[in-house]
Design a protein around this motif. Structure first.
Motif, mmCIF file in Angstrom:
data_model
loop_
_atom_site.group_PDB
_atom_site.id
_atom_site.type_symbol
_atom_site.label_atom_id
_atom_site.label_comp_id
_atom_site.label_asym_id
_atom_site.label_seq_id
_atom_site.Cartn_x
_atom_site.Cartn_y
_atom_site.Cartn_z
ATOM 1 N N SER A 1 30.969 46.015 59.149
ATOM 2 C CA SER A 1 29.924 45.388 58.659
ATOM 3 C C SER A 1 29.005 44.788 59.721
ATOM 4 C CB SER A 1 29.980 44.276 57.885
ATOM 5 O OG SER A 1 30.792 43.260 58.367
ATOM 6 N N GLU B 1 31.292 37.917 61.410
ATOM 7 C CA GLU B 1 31.803 37.343 60.232
ATOM 8 C C GLU B 1 33.514 37.066 60.730
ATOM 9 O OE1 GLU B 1 33.538 39.551 56.331
ATOM 10 O OE2 GLU B 1 32.246 40.669 57.600
ATOM 11 N N SER C 1 29.052 41.189 63.404
ATOM 12 C CA SER C 1 28.358 40.332 62.517
ATOM 13 C C SER C 1 28.705 38.916 62.802
ATOM 14 C CB SER C 1 28.659 40.772 61.195
ATOM 15 O OG SER C 1 30.193 40.557 60.901
#
Length: 95
Positions: free
Chosen positions: A95, A60, A58
């Protein structure tokens, strides 16, 4: 740490560098351990800092404080323990 990605007990330099780190870093685009403080207790050294991580999936960004505890004997690391928010890191990887 058991709950880190690829976490368990690794014995020896080869196991740590060729197995643990290779598998751990495969989850991340970037993985930085940023030390902030070193505490010298003789044969035990404690390093406080934070991980700054960017996941591959992701992208992230995760920041998680850590404590690393090294036991030193004859100028070699004979034991290493780490403490961090493994749930936060695992959730970012998933995720």
């Amino acid at each position: 740490m058991d709950n880190m990605p690829c976490g368990c007990t690794y014995i020896g330099k080869t196991a740590v560098f060729e197995k643990y780190f290779r598998h751990l870093f495969s989850n991340f685009h970037e993985f930085h351990a940023m030390p902030e403080e070193f505490l010298d207790a003789g044969e035990v050294i404690v390093v406080l800092g934070q991980y700054q991580i960017v996941t591959k999936k992701s992208r992230e960004t995760v920041v998680s404080p850590f404590a690393h505890v090294y036991t030193i004997k004859n100028e070699k690391i004979i034991r290493f323990r780490q403490y961090t928010d493994t749930v936060k890191i695992q959730n970012a990887v998933r995720s």
